[in-house]
Design an enzyme around this catalytic site. Structure first.
Site, PDB file in Angstrom:
ATOM      1  N   ARG A 139       1.381  -1.156  -0.263  1.00 48.64           N
ATOM      2  CA  ARG A 139      -0.561  -0.087   0.396  1.00 48.64           C
ATOM      3  C   ARG A 139       0.789   1.123   0.020  1.00 48.64           C
ATOM      4  NH1 ARG A 139      -4.578   2.266   2.118  1.00 48.64           N
ATOM      5  NH2 ARG A 139      -5.239   4.227   1.789  1.00 48.64           N
ATOM      6  N   ARG A 183      -5.358   0.876  -4.786  1.00 49.40           N
ATOM      7  CA  ARG A 183      -4.330   0.191  -3.926  1.00 49.40           C
ATOM      8  C   ARG A 183      -4.771  -1.015  -3.459  1.00 49.40           C
ATOM      9  NH1 ARG A 183      -8.927   3.092  -0.973  1.00 49.40           N
ATOM     10  NH2 ARG A 183      -8.712   4.897  -1.982  1.00 49.40           N
ATOM     11  N   ASP A 192      -9.903  -0.303   6.925  1.00 49.90           N
ATOM     12  CA  ASP A 192      -9.791   0.917   7.913  1.00 49.90           C
ATOM     13  C   ASP A 192     -11.249  -0.381   9.384  1.00 49.90           C
ATOM     14  OD1 ASP A 192      -9.396   2.744   6.049  1.00 49.90           O
ATOM     15  OD2 ASP A 192     -10.945   2.213   5.126  1.00 49.90           O
ATOM     16  N   ASP A 233      -6.760  -1.852   1.440  1.00 50.04           N
ATOM     17  CA  ASP A 233      -6.664  -0.927   2.387  1.00 50.04           C
ATOM     18  C   ASP A 233      -7.719  -1.359   3.366  1.00 50.04           C
ATOM     19  OD1 ASP A 233      -7.440   1.500   3.084  1.00 50.04           O
ATOM     20  OD2 ASP A 233      -9.294   1.851   2.141  1.00 50.04           O
TER      21      ASP A 233
END
Length: 171
Positions: A85, A95, A100, A98
């Site tokens: 990344r 990317r 989160d 990712d």
């Protein structure tokens, strides 16, 4: 070692072997102090805000961990970096991975580099659908509102399709 209440993570990839990046991220999470409870279905979604970019594969993970929220976010960033990344300030880009942090139990945090619950999760169908796969009775700890409500009222009108792929099976 104390284990936290359920932690919910959203994972996405739109570069390279997207399936492999999701699988590798889940494997690395398990190696770095996360006890994976379950993984949602995988969804294919358009790359929002990235003109001409490949579609994303997205899923959510429910896990337990002994890491506090700040240690957890550092670990997530290490995993993302390890998987290629590249972060760019204030720029949305394609990317390899990712990750989160959406929820950390009932914790509510408002720090400069970390907000829990994730501040925009409720605006994204590609997060809401997999979250509901994991727990259709999930309640947003900050607002006390069921996640299902956010899906029904989501401003995101993009097409989100279930992808024929299973990433994790609890033994």
């Amino acid at each position: 070692m104390e284990i936290t209440p359920a932690v919910y993570l959203s994972l996405g990839s739109n570069l390279g072997n997207r399936k492999q990046f999701l699988e590798n991220a889940i494997e690395l999470l398990a190696q770095k102090g996360f006890s994976i409870v379950s993984v949602s279905s995988v969804y294919q979604t358009p790359a929002i805000g990235i003109e001409g970019a490949p579609d994303f594969l997205n899923c959510c993970v429910k896990a337990n961990t002994h890491l506090n929220p700040n240690e957890l976010i550092r670990t997530i960033h290490e995993i993302e970096l390890h998987l290629g990344r590249i972060r760019r300030e204030n720029e949305t880009t394609s990317r390899t991975i990712d990750i989160d942090l959406i929820f950390y139990g009932n914790t509510i945090l408002h720090q400069p580099d970390l907000q829990v619950p994730h501040p925009r999760y409720h605006e994204r169908k590609f997060v809401l659908l997999p979250l509901i796969d994991l727990d259709d009775g999930l309640i947003d700890p900050a607002q006390g509102i069921p996640v299902n409500y956010f899906l029904k009222n989501c401003p995101d009108k993009s097409t989100v399709e279930k992808y024929p792929l299973s990433l994790f099976t609890k033994e």
